[in-house]
Write a protein that holds these residues in place. Structure first.
Motif, PDB file in Angstrom:
ATOM      1  N   THR A  85      16.705 -12.353   7.309  1.00  0.00           N
ATOM      2  CA  THR A  85      15.475 -12.272   7.154  1.00  0.00           C
ATOM      3  C   THR A  85      14.918 -12.067   5.624  1.00  0.00           C
ATOM      4  O   THR A  85      15.953 -11.646   4.648  1.00  0.00           O
ATOM      5  CB  THR A  85      15.169 -10.579   7.699  1.00  0.00           C
ATOM      6  N   HIS A  86      14.145 -12.843   5.350  1.00  0.00           N
ATOM      7  CA  HIS A  86      13.715 -12.993   3.940  1.00  0.00           C
ATOM      8  C   HIS A  86      12.967 -11.573   3.609  1.00  0.00           C
ATOM      9  O   HIS A  86      12.625 -10.684   4.245  1.00  0.00           O
ATOM     10  CB  HIS A  86      12.537 -14.171   3.831  1.00  0.00           C
ATOM     11  N   PRO A  87      12.687 -11.600   2.331  1.00  0.00           N
ATOM     12  CA  PRO A  87      12.220 -10.351   1.544  1.00  0.00           C
ATOM     13  C   PRO A  87      10.854 -10.371   1.584  1.00  0.00           C
ATOM     14  O   PRO A  87      10.146 -11.256   2.359  1.00  0.00           O
ATOM     15  CB  PRO A  87      12.391 -10.524   0.091  1.00  0.00           C
ATOM     16  N   VAL A  88      10.097  -9.175   1.517  1.00  0.00           N
ATOM     17  CA  VAL A  88       8.680  -9.047   1.820  1.00  0.00           C
ATOM     18  C   VAL A  88       8.004  -8.762   0.287  1.00  0.00           C
ATOM     19  O   VAL A  88       8.449  -7.740  -0.388  1.00  0.00           O
ATOM     20  CB  VAL A  88       8.269  -8.123   2.723  1.00  0.00           C
ATOM     21  N   THR A  89       7.092  -9.668  -0.241  1.00  0.00           N
ATOM     22  CA  THR A  89       6.408  -9.111  -1.573  1.00  0.00           C
ATOM     23  C   THR A  89       4.935  -8.790  -1.360  1.00  0.00           C
ATOM     24  O   THR A  89       4.266  -9.617  -0.350  1.00  0.00           O
ATOM     25  CB  THR A  89       6.739 -10.486  -2.280  1.00  0.00           C
ATOM     26  N   SER A  90       4.587  -8.075  -1.815  1.00  0.00           N
ATOM     27  CA  SER A  90       3.145  -7.558  -1.992  1.00  0.00           C
ATOM     28  C   SER A  90       2.462  -7.686  -3.272  1.00  0.00           C
ATOM     29  O   SER A  90       3.294  -7.950  -4.268  1.00  0.00           O
ATOM     30  CB  SER A  90       3.008  -6.308  -1.396  1.00  0.00           C
ATOM     31  N   ILE A  91       1.070  -8.000  -3.408  1.00  0.00           N
ATOM     32  CA  ILE A  91       0.692  -8.107  -4.590  1.00  0.00           C
ATOM     33  C   ILE A  91      -0.530  -7.121  -5.001  1.00  0.00           C
ATOM     34  O   ILE A  91      -1.110  -6.693  -4.119  1.00  0.00           O
ATOM     35  CB  ILE A  91       0.033  -9.450  -4.796  1.00  0.00           C
ATOM     36  N   THR A  92      -0.443  -6.503  -6.174  1.00  0.00           N
ATOM     37  CA  THR A  92      -1.407  -5.493  -6.504  1.00  0.00           C
ATOM     38  C   THR A  92      -2.032  -6.067  -7.907  1.00  0.00           C
ATOM     39  O   THR A  92      -1.384  -6.341  -8.728  1.00  0.00           O
ATOM     40  CB  THR A  92      -0.798  -4.043  -6.971  1.00  0.00           C
ATOM     41  N   MET A  93      -3.359  -6.009  -7.789  1.00  0.00           N
ATOM     42  CA  MET A  93      -4.336  -6.620  -8.937  1.00  0.00           C
ATOM     43  C   MET A  93      -5.117  -5.405  -9.194  1.00  0.00           C
ATOM     44  O   MET A  93      -5.869  -4.778  -8.486  1.00  0.00           O
ATOM     45  CB  MET A  93      -5.119  -7.823  -8.364  1.00  0.00           C
ATOM     46  N   SER A  94      -5.223  -5.253 -10.609  1.00  0.00           N
ATOM     47  CA  SER A  94      -6.027  -4.003 -11.152  1.00  0.00           C
ATOM     48  C   SER A  94      -6.898  -4.428 -12.347  1.00  0.00           C
ATOM     49  O   SER A  94      -6.243  -5.516 -13.001  1.00  0.00           O
ATOM     50  CB  SER A  94      -5.525  -2.783 -11.333  1.00  0.00           C
ATOM     51  N   CYS A  95      -7.831  -4.182 -12.585  1.00  0.00           N
ATOM     52  CA  CYS A  95      -8.665  -4.374 -13.865  1.00  0.00           C
ATOM     53  C   CYS A  95      -9.700  -3.301 -13.914  1.00  0.00           C
ATOM     54  O   CYS A  95      -9.972  -2.263 -13.333  1.00  0.00           O
ATOM     55  CB  CYS A  95      -9.288  -5.856 -13.678  1.00  0.00           C
ATOM     56  N   GLU A  96     -10.627  -3.384 -15.256  1.00  0.00           N
ATOM     57  CA  GLU A  96     -11.528  -2.265 -15.453  1.00  0.00           C
ATOM     58  C   GLU A  96     -12.837  -2.292 -14.508  1.00  0.00           C
ATOM     59  O   GLU A  96     -12.951  -1.132 -14.381  1.00  0.00           O
ATOM     60  CB  GLU A  96     -12.144  -2.667 -16.928  1.00  0.00           C
ATOM     61  N   VAL A  97     -13.088  -3.392 -14.133  1.00  0.00           N
ATOM     62  CA  VAL A  97     -14.098  -3.359 -13.093  1.00  0.00           C
ATOM     63  C   VAL A  97     -13.839  -4.539 -12.118  1.00  0.00           C
ATOM     64  O   VAL A  97     -13.701  -5.699 -12.501  1.00  0.00           O
ATOM     65  CB  VAL A  97     -15.461  -3.760 -13.593  1.00  0.00           C
ATOM     66  N   LEU A  98     -13.669  -4.130 -10.824  1.00  0.00           N
ATOM     67  CA  LEU A  98     -13.685  -5.156  -9.781  1.00  0.00           C
ATOM     68  C   LEU A  98     -14.943  -5.034  -8.777  1.00  0.00           C
ATOM     69  O   LEU A  98     -14.720  -3.979  -8.072  1.00  0.00           O
ATOM     70  CB  LEU A  98     -12.311  -4.861  -8.916  1.00  0.00           C
ATOM     71  N   ASP A  99     -15.774  -5.904  -8.803  1.00  0.00           N
ATOM     72  CA  ASP A  99     -17.010  -5.837  -7.924  1.00  0.00           C
ATOM     73  C   ASP A  99     -16.489  -6.300  -6.613  1.00  0.00           C
ATOM     74  O   ASP A  99     -15.289  -6.680  -6.235  1.00  0.00           O
ATOM     75  CB  ASP A  99     -18.138  -6.706  -8.353  1.00  0.00           C
ATOM     76  N   SER A 100     -17.608  -6.368  -5.602  1.00  0.00           N
ATOM     77  CA  SER A 100     -17.244  -6.912  -4.284  1.00  0.00           C
ATOM     78  C   SER A 100     -16.850  -8.177  -4.059  1.00  0.00           C
ATOM     79  O   SER A 100     -16.261  -8.794  -3.134  1.00  0.00           O
ATOM     80  CB  SER A 100     -18.425  -6.347  -3.365  1.00  0.00           C
ATOM     81  N   ASN A 101     -17.201  -9.081  -5.039  1.00  0.00           N
ATOM     82  CA  ASN A 101     -16.854 -10.526  -5.169  1.00  0.00           C
ATOM     83  C   ASN A 101     -15.612 -10.702  -6.000  1.00  0.00           C
ATOM     84  O   ASN A 101     -15.241 -12.010  -6.117  1.00  0.00           O
ATOM     85  CB  ASN A 101     -17.892 -11.270  -5.807  1.00  0.00           C
ATOM     86  N   GLY A 102     -14.842  -9.801  -6.258  1.00  0.00           N
ATOM     87  CA  GLY A 102     -13.484 -10.064  -6.929  1.00  0.00           C
ATOM     88  C   GLY A 102     -13.584 -10.164  -8.336  1.00  0.00           C
ATOM     89  O   GLY A 102     -12.741 -10.913  -9.066  1.00  0.00           O
ATOM     90  N   TRP A 103     -14.631  -9.894  -9.148  1.00  0.00           N
ATOM     91  CA  TRP A 103     -14.958 -10.378 -10.441  1.00  0.00           C
ATOM     92  C   TRP A 103     -14.416  -9.341 -11.188  1.00  0.00           C
ATOM     93  O   TRP A 103     -14.713  -7.827 -10.862  1.00  0.00           O
ATOM     94  CB  TRP A 103     -16.040 -10.527 -10.830  1.00  0.00           C
TER      95      TRP A 103
END
Length: 335
Positions: free
Chosen positions: A37-55
């Motif tokens: 079984t292969h590993p499982v990788t997740s992603i976490t993205m954070s920034c100062e302002v993240l609006d509903s469109n991902g900006w």
């Protein structure tokens, strides 16, 4: 010997060997790990302002935690916007403006590699303020400090290559403004037109501005809160004046253009005389705006013939309800 068809996990074994001659036995113990079984990788993205469109308004911070319950994670790799693959060792920052695509995967110690993941939400960075142009009028010759009508109409252009202009934040202030005080114009004002596609803004004032220097301040923000401010200046004439009178080219081989500046709106006429004072060309009176103006001339005389080579005097006359002004200048025609 082989063992097949067993689920992932750690298995313990004992091997017993019997000597058929001496009937003696020896025993060996050990363990084996089955890891398919292969590993499982997740992603976490954070920034100062993240609006509903991902900006995001600032550099984004990306973390790629990975887990593997058996042999353990050997390596996590990622790449940004189809660039080369990089080994992940710690959280990293994304600084590129605009949309960013992040791909990633992990491999365990047994060599199992998980499928490549693509971030489900493109990571968009917008840390730049919008662009606001200088003022323009019907012609594109307006420069900062030029004269305008006391009830001017003008436009300016805004641009944003990121999250987009938030029209609700647009504010236009003109000071000192009218006799009643500063002019403040915002969304919904009948004096302002805003194109939500091209971000072009047009302003048409109805109340007259007081004479003197006027300063216009434009403030607007994009959808992640980057605020831009731009200032432009123009003059409102208290009296009618006619300046910067030029004919181009001079000498002229044929057609030419008469250019000049007015401090107020006025009706303008142009007459051309020979050196004996004879009127050879009278151009139709034209309504002109305060500021820069250009009137074309086809090179003909009043009898529809071309002017002969020689020196001439031209007169520019501007009139409105407050009075009239005129300028005499020289020009030459070459044939």
């Amino acid at each position: 010997w082989y063992v097949t068809g067993v689920p992932d996990g750690r298995y313990y074994f004992k091997a017993v060997i019997t000597d058929q001659v001496s009937s003696s036995e020896s025993c060996s113990r050990g363990s084996v790990v089955v890891d398919l079984t292969h590993p499982v990788t997740s992603i976490t993205m954070s920034c100062e302002v993240l609006d509903s469109n991902g900006w995001c308004r600032s550099d984004g911070l990306v973390s790629l935690p990975a887990t593997d319950n058996l042999t353990g994670v050997s390596r996590t790799s990622y790449r940004v916007n189809r660039s080369g693959w990089t080994r992940y060792t710690r959280p990293f920052r994304v600084k590129a403006q605009g949309a960013t695509i992040i791909e990633y995967f992990s491999t365990d110690a047994a060599g199992n590699a998980e499928p490549i993941h693509v971030a489900t939400q493109p990571f968009n960075i917008d840390s730049r303020t919008p662009f606001i142009s200088k003022l323009t009028q019907d012609n594109d010759h307006f420069v900062d400090g030029d004269y305008m009508s006391s009830t001017p109409s003008f436009s300016f252009q805004m641009l944003d290559d990121g999250s987009g202009i938030d029209a609700a934040t647009l504010d236009v202030t003109i000071e000192p403004g009218t006799a009643a005080g500063p002019v403040v114009i915002g969304p919904g004002s009948p004096e302002l037109a805003f194109d939500t596609v091209s971000y072009a803004v047009s302003v048409s004032l109805s109340a007259p501005l007081v004479p003197g220097r006027q300063t216009m301040t434009v403030t607007v923000a994009d959808y992640v809160g980057n605020i831009a401010t731009a200032k432009s200046a123009f003059q409102i004439g208290g009296v009618l004046r006619l300046t910067d009178v030029v004919v181009f080219p001079n000498p002229t081989l044929g057609s030419a253009e008469f250019t000049f500046k007015l401090t107020q709106d006025a009706d303008v006429s142009i007459r051309i005389y020979d050196l004996s004072g004879n009127l050879v060309r009278k151009m139709m009176q034209i309504a002109c705006k305060a500021g820069y103006n250009a009137l074309p001339w086809n090179g003909w005389s009043d009898n529809y013939g071309v002017l002969a080579s020689g020196a001439y005097i031209y007169e520019v006359v501007a009139k409105n309800e407050s009075g009239s002004v005129r300028r005499l200048e020289k020009m030459a025609v070459l044939r």
